[in-house]
Write a protein that holds these residues in place. Structure first.
Motif, short mmCIF file in Angstrom:
data_model
loop_
_atom_site.label_atom_id
_atom_site.label_comp_id
_atom_site.label_asym_id
_atom_site.label_seq_id
_atom_site.Cartn_x
_atom_site.Cartn_y
_atom_site.Cartn_z
N PHE A 1 -1.72 9.39 -2.65
CA PHE A 1 -2.67 8.29 -2.74
C PHE A 1 -2.24 7.32 -3.83
CE2 PHE A 1 -5.09 12.09 -1.45
CZ PHE A 1 -5.53 11.67 -0.22
N SER B 1 0.82 -1.22 0.00
CA SER B 1 0.00 0.00 0.00
C SER B 1 0.85 1.27 0.00
CB SER B 1 -0.92 0.00 1.22
OG SER B 1 -0.14 0.00 2.40
N ASP C 1 -11.27 5.61 -5.50
CA ASP C 1 -12.33 5.60 -4.48
C ASP C 1 -12.80 7.02 -4.16
OD1 ASP C 1 -12.24 2.88 -4.34
OD2 ASP C 1 -10.93 2.81 -2.57
N GLN D 1 -6.83 4.27 -4.32
CA GLN D 1 -7.37 5.24 -3.36
C GLN D 1 -7.93 6.45 -4.09
OE1 GLN D 1 -3.79 5.72 -1.03
NE2 GLN D 1 -4.53 4.41 0.60
N ASP E 1 -6.20 7.49 8.52
CA ASP E 1 -6.94 6.99 7.34
C ASP E 1 -7.46 8.18 6.52
OD1 ASP E 1 -8.29 5.54 5.49
OD2 ASP E 1 -9.85 4.81 6.86
N THR F 1 -7.83 8.37 3.14
CA THR F 1 -8.75 7.97 2.08
C THR F 1 -10.14 7.66 2.64
OG1 THR F 1 -6.86 7.00 0.93
CG2 THR F 1 -9.04 6.41 0.14
#
Lengths: 93, 132
Positions: B7, A35, B14, B11, B102, B104
């Motif tokens: 990102f 990620s 989204d 991401q 967090d 996103t």
């Protein structure tokens, strides 16, 4: 009586445990490696600015960002697309 | 801290999808800016709003991850659809996610909430004559 250290012994008692440890570590960190860097509040921010659905729907060039108004709290009146009054909310964490 | 984009493509997708859904639900334009500000965040966010094509009908979400500041700025017409109270509730939602790192998730949830709160029910039978 102390047994003699052979290649086979080293493989069983050192190689295999090292392999197991490496596999477990890979499983633990695989998701974070995949990620990429994660935002951590309180630490420095590393990424360039991102503007989603912005004027050109692309990342802005920092040199072309608007100048801040001279007097805080007053909105500029020049230009065709200037919002008159604004609302909204603020927060910090 | 490693250098890279804020990102991942997933991401970004989204967030863009949440923005698109919010626009469809409300009829307003939504824009999300993530980056630092040189000075006060509120005037900076208002200037960003003024840079957009139709600032009166736009909701701008500004996030300063380094300064840990969030600003939601609504244009003059958008303010009539999205009250400051509703914007404050969405800000609270985003704030909770941002505090845990967090970005996103906070943006997706917050923009969805803004779009839902700005939703206007369609006006039906407005042109029909009143019948007794």
């Amino acid at each position: 009586m102390i047994p003699e250290l052979t290649g086979h012994t080293l493989l069983v008692f050192v190689g295999i445990p090292a392999l197991v440890i490496a596999a477990i570590a890979l499983l633990v960190f695989a998701s974070s490696i995949a990620s990429g860097p994660r935002y951590r509040p309180g630490l420095s921010w590393w990424a360039p600015p991102v503007w989603i659905n912005g004027p050109a729907a692309t990342k802005p060039d920092p040199a072309s960002l608007p100048e801040l108004p001279a007097a805080p709290g007053t909105l500029a009146t020049a230009g065709s697309g200037v919002a008159r009054t604004t609302g909204g909310a603020s927060a910090s964490w | 801290m490693p250098v890279g984009d804020a990102f991942t493509p997933d991401q970004l997708y989204d967030i863009e999808r949440a923005v698109r859904h919010a626009e469809e639900a409300s009829g307003l334009r939504f824009s999300v800016y993530v980056g630092g500000a040189d000075s006060e965040t509120r005037p900076f966010a208002q200037e960003l709003l003024n840079e957009l094509e139709d600032p009166d009908h736009t909701v701008l979400v500004y996030v300063d991850p380094a300064g840990r500041r969030l600003e939601i700025v609504t244009g003059a017409e958008a303010k009539r659809q999205l009250s400051d109270t509703a914007a404050g509730l969405a800000a609270l939602t985003m704030q909770t996610s941002f505090a845990t790192g967090d970005l996103t998730g906070g943006l997706v949830t917050g923009v969805q909430q803004l779009g839902t709160n700005a939703h206007q029910a369609p006006l039906l039978h407005a042109n029909e004559p009143h019948k007794q």
